[in-house]
Design an enzyme around this catalytic site. Structure first.
Site, PDB file in Angstrom:
ATOM      1  N   GLY A  44       0.839  -1.208   0.000  1.00 31.47           N
ATOM      2  CA  GLY A  44       0.000   0.000   0.000  1.00 31.47           C
ATOM      3  C   GLY A  44       0.872   1.256   0.000  1.00 31.47           C
ATOM      4  O   GLY A  44       0.669   2.171  -0.807  1.00 31.47           O
ATOM      5  N   HIS A  45       1.868   1.302   0.900  1.00 34.15           N
ATOM      6  CA  HIS A  45       2.777   2.453   0.934  1.00 34.15           C
ATOM      7  C   HIS A  45       3.539   2.561  -0.388  1.00 34.15           C
ATOM      8  O   HIS A  45       3.731   3.653  -0.909  1.00 34.15           O
ATOM      9  CB  HIS A  45       3.841   2.284   2.040  1.00 34.15           C
ATOM     10  CG  HIS A  45       3.301   2.208   3.423  1.00 34.15           C
ATOM     11  ND1 HIS A  45       3.337   1.062   4.172  1.00 34.15           N
ATOM     12  CD2 HIS A  45       2.729   3.142   4.212  1.00 34.15           C
ATOM     13  CE1 HIS A  45       2.822   1.295   5.372  1.00 34.15           C
ATOM     14  NE2 HIS A  45       2.426   2.539   5.421  1.00 34.15           N
ATOM     15  N   LYS A 157      -7.245   4.262   2.433  1.00 37.10           N
ATOM     16  CA  LYS A 157      -7.705   3.389   3.510  1.00 37.10           C
ATOM     17  C   LYS A 157      -7.984   4.225   4.755  1.00 37.10           C
ATOM     18  O   LYS A 157      -8.919   3.979   5.479  1.00 37.10           O
ATOM     19  CB  LYS A 157      -6.690   2.295   3.831  1.00 37.10           C
ATOM     20  CG  LYS A 157      -7.279   1.295   4.827  1.00 37.10           C
ATOM     21  CD  LYS A 157      -6.434   0.082   4.990  1.00 37.10           C
ATOM     22  CE  LYS A 157      -5.268   0.322   5.875  1.00 37.10           C
ATOM     23  NZ  LYS A 157      -5.638   0.615   7.280  1.00 37.10           N
ATOM     24  N   ARG A 195      -0.663  -2.940  10.717  1.00 36.23           N
ATOM     25  CA  ARG A 195      -1.206  -3.643  11.891  1.00 36.23           C
ATOM     26  C   ARG A 195      -1.635  -5.075  11.583  1.00 36.23           C
ATOM     27  O   ARG A 195      -1.870  -5.848  12.509  1.00 36.23           O
ATOM     28  CB  ARG A 195      -2.372  -2.846  12.493  1.00 36.23           C
ATOM     29  CG  ARG A 195      -1.913  -1.569  13.181  1.00 36.23           C
ATOM     30  CD  ARG A 195      -3.018  -0.909  13.962  1.00 36.23           C
ATOM     31  NE  ARG A 195      -2.519   0.149  14.827  1.00 36.23           N
ATOM     32  CZ  ARG A 195      -2.488   1.455  14.512  1.00 36.23           C
ATOM     33  NH1 ARG A 195      -2.952   1.848  13.338  1.00 36.23           N
ATOM     34  NH2 ARG A 195      -2.010   2.348  15.350  1.00 36.23           N
TER      35      ARG A 195
END
Ligand code: PAF
Length: 290
Positions: A44-45, A157, A195
């Site tokens: 995602g990053h 997100k 997480r």
């Protein structure tokens, strides 16, 4: 101190290092893209970094686990970290430099000023994390000032965070363009999050109910369902079948104001949720466009 790691990535540890780097980029006529992160980078990053590389000539990412956005009972100390892996991944996604400050570099002990996040920060995650978005705004404003970038990219997100940051940039006339990167999911639908590393096998399996529930609601929306209560229930019905899921919130809100929709959705809506599996709190969302 500035460190150049073997593959050419610059690791900048102080604000002064970033200033020198920025001046060199400006002197070379480069536009600067920025991706702020708390590290433990995942796809995602990396998609945000790639997006920044498409829109600017050089890209800097920051890795800073910001203490002011964690409440005392939250997971600051346990937040996952992997600096070596992060530097490697940031480089491979196209970063020229990474800003890796210490807490004392970012916050002087006698700091007196912080940013108050307004109405957008009240509901959704703001309800159970009342000081969180002020901490986010304060660190993001500081980072934008330190980096002096042309554009900064944030992930969808964290939809509420993105909306609050856009608003802060508008309200405080911060001269930067904010871009949004779409949610990146595993092949089974789980939204990528640092997480996720905390999840046991069982909790990970149960956490698939978040994307499954959102997909149910999306499919109802596509068939013409506009009742906020029915859409919300469609998500809850799936999540509630998983024994360890503890729902913090599932809400249908206006996609711009983030105000709860009481009856029927008239315009674009957002279904946002936060659910705990054991000690791990996950968020996810979907935007329902008219
Ligand atoms: O989304 C995050 O990782 C953080 O909230 C951010 C934007 C890097 C600020 O610490």
């Amino acid at each position: 101190m500035t460190v150049r790691i073997p593959d050419g990535l610059l690791v900048l540890e102080t604000k002064a290092d970033v200033k020198v780097w920025r001046q060199a980029q400006r002197a070379a006529g480069h536009t600067i893209g920025f991706v702020p992160t708390m590290g433990y980078l995942h796809e995602g990053h990396l998609s945000l970094i790639r997006m920044a590389t498409e829109r600017s000539e050089v890209v800097l990412a920051s890795i800073f686990v910001n203490p002011t956005q964690f409440a005392p009972n939250e997971d600051l100390d346990a937040y996952p970290r992997d600096i070596e892996g992060d530097l490697r991944k940031a480089r491979s996604a196209g970063c020229a430099a990474v800003f890796l400050p210490s807490v004392s570099e970012m916050y002087s002990e006698d700091a007196q000023t912080s940013i108050h996040a307004g109405a957008l920060a009240k509901g959704l995650c703001g309800e159970s994390r009342p000081s969180h978005f002020s901490g986010v705004c304060t660190v993001v404003a500081k980072l934008l000032n330190i980096v002096g970038c042309d554009l900064a990219v944030f992930g969808q997100k964290d939809y509420q965070q993105l909306a609050i940051i856009r608003r802060m940039v508008q309200d405080l006339d911060i001269p930067v363009e904010i871009l949004a990167g779409p949610i990146v999911r595993e092949s089974d639908g789980l939204a990528l999050s640092s997480r996720n590393a905390y999840l046991s096998k069982e909790h990970r399996r149960e956490a698939l109910s978040l994307s499954e529930g959102l997909a149910q609601a999306r499919s109802a929306w596509q068939k013409g369902e506009r009742s906020a209560g029915t859409l919300r229930q469609a998500v809850a019905d799936v999540i509630k079948t998983r024994p360890s899921a503890e729902i913090d919130y599932i809400q249908v809100v206006d996609a711009v104001s983030l105000e709860p929709i009481e009856v029927d959705c008239a315009g674009d809506a957002l279904i946002a949720l936060a659910v705990r599996f054991g000690a791990t709190r996950l968020i996810d969302n979907t935007v329902l466009e008219v």
